[in-house]
Design a protein around this motif. Sequence first.
Motif, short mmCIF file in Angstrom:
data_model
loop_
_atom_site.label_atom_id
_atom_site.label_comp_id
_atom_site.label_asym_id
_atom_site.label_seq_id
_atom_site.Cartn_x
_atom_site.Cartn_y
_atom_site.Cartn_z
N TYR A 164 0.82 -1.21 0.00
CA TYR A 164 0.00 0.00 0.00
C TYR A 164 0.86 1.27 0.00
O TYR A 164 1.74 1.43 0.84
CB TYR A 164 -0.94 0.02 1.21
CG TYR A 164 -1.91 1.16 1.17
CD1 TYR A 164 -3.10 1.06 0.48
CD2 TYR A 164 -1.61 2.38 1.79
CE1 TYR A 164 -3.99 2.11 0.41
CE2 TYR A 164 -2.49 3.44 1.72
CZ TYR A 164 -3.68 3.31 1.03
OH TYR A 164 -4.55 4.35 0.95
N GLY A 165 0.64 2.14 -0.94
CA GLY A 165 1.33 3.42 -1.02
C GLY A 165 2.81 3.34 -1.31
O GLY A 165 3.54 4.32 -1.14
N SER A 166 3.28 2.19 -1.78
CA SER A 166 4.71 1.99 -2.03
C SER A 166 5.09 2.42 -3.44
O SER A 166 4.50 1.94 -4.42
CB SER A 166 5.07 0.52 -1.83
OG SER A 166 6.38 0.26 -2.30
N GLY A 167 6.08 3.27 -3.54
CA GLY A 167 6.60 3.68 -4.84
C GLY A 167 7.29 2.54 -5.58
O GLY A 167 7.53 2.62 -6.78
N SER A 168 7.58 1.44 -4.89
CA SER A 168 8.17 0.27 -5.54
C SER A 168 7.15 -0.49 -6.38
O SER A 168 7.52 -1.25 -7.26
CB SER A 168 8.75 -0.69 -4.49
OG SER A 168 9.82 -0.08 -3.81
N PHE A 169 5.87 -0.29 -6.07
CA PHE A 169 4.81 -1.03 -6.77
C PHE A 169 3.89 -0.13 -7.59
O PHE A 169 3.25 -0.60 -8.52
CB PHE A 169 3.97 -1.83 -5.77
CG PHE A 169 4.76 -2.87 -5.03
CD1 PHE A 169 5.09 -4.07 -5.64
CD2 PHE A 169 5.17 -2.64 -3.74
CE1 PHE A 169 5.82 -5.03 -4.96
CE2 PHE A 169 5.91 -3.61 -3.05
CZ PHE A 169 6.23 -4.80 -3.66
N PHE A 170 3.78 1.15 -7.20
CA PHE A 170 2.83 2.04 -7.85
C PHE A 170 3.52 3.32 -8.32
O PHE A 170 4.38 3.86 -7.62
CB PHE A 170 1.69 2.40 -6.90
CG PHE A 170 0.97 1.20 -6.35
CD1 PHE A 170 0.06 0.50 -7.13
CD2 PHE A 170 1.23 0.73 -5.07
CE1 PHE A 170 -0.60 -0.62 -6.64
CE2 PHE A 170 0.58 -0.38 -4.56
CZ PHE A 170 -0.34 -1.06 -5.34
N ASP A 171 3.12 3.81 -9.49
CA ASP A 171 3.66 5.05 -10.04
C ASP A 171 2.75 6.23 -9.68
O ASP A 171 1.58 6.06 -9.35
CB ASP A 171 3.74 4.96 -11.57
CG ASP A 171 4.75 3.92 -12.03
OD1 ASP A 171 5.76 3.71 -11.33
OD2 ASP A 171 4.51 3.29 -13.09
#
Length: 190
Positions: A164-171
């Motif tokens: 959740y809210g991770s820049g590693s998974f979401f742009d």
Amino acid sequence: MKKTFATLVTVLALVISGTTLNAQTKKDVKVNDSKIVWKGYKVTGSHEGTINLKSGSLTFKGDALTGGEFVVDMTSLESTDLSGNMKGKLDGHLKSDDFFGVENHPEATLMLTSVKATGKNAYNAKGKLTIKGKTNPVEFTIAIYGSKANATVKVDRSKYDVRYGSGSFFDNLGDKTIYDEFDLVVDLVF
């Protein structure tokens, strides 16, 4: 005959004292006197709280730390920097599947696999941390003073499928980004 008996007694004494010198002692952690504080960081600030230790022990050879194992009660996860409705919302969200999924994963564990002295009271510890059923290596420094130990452990939540809210998974999260690393500040009494 007397010489053989004396030699046998001497060898037996050496074997017994050698066994005692090599013996490991397991010391249980006093979970009610110990504390774990978590600190999570985001672009716009941070949050912190506590989580309870369910059980734990440290292993020593003489006065030297050689190992340890710990079980954390994930259902006890709570924030301490908020109150009222905001606290309830954050605590519920952290316990949800967006973060730690405590209904399906009520415990996290840490098993120390290697401990090396780096100073009089300091050790470099390596271990296996399991969160949400995923196990990854961790490394940190632990200090021992009498019957107390403390450590700060940096954990990369992305390795445990906490997305959740991770820049590693979401742009394009912008100021909604929550950093992957969080800290566990651990104070143990044993």
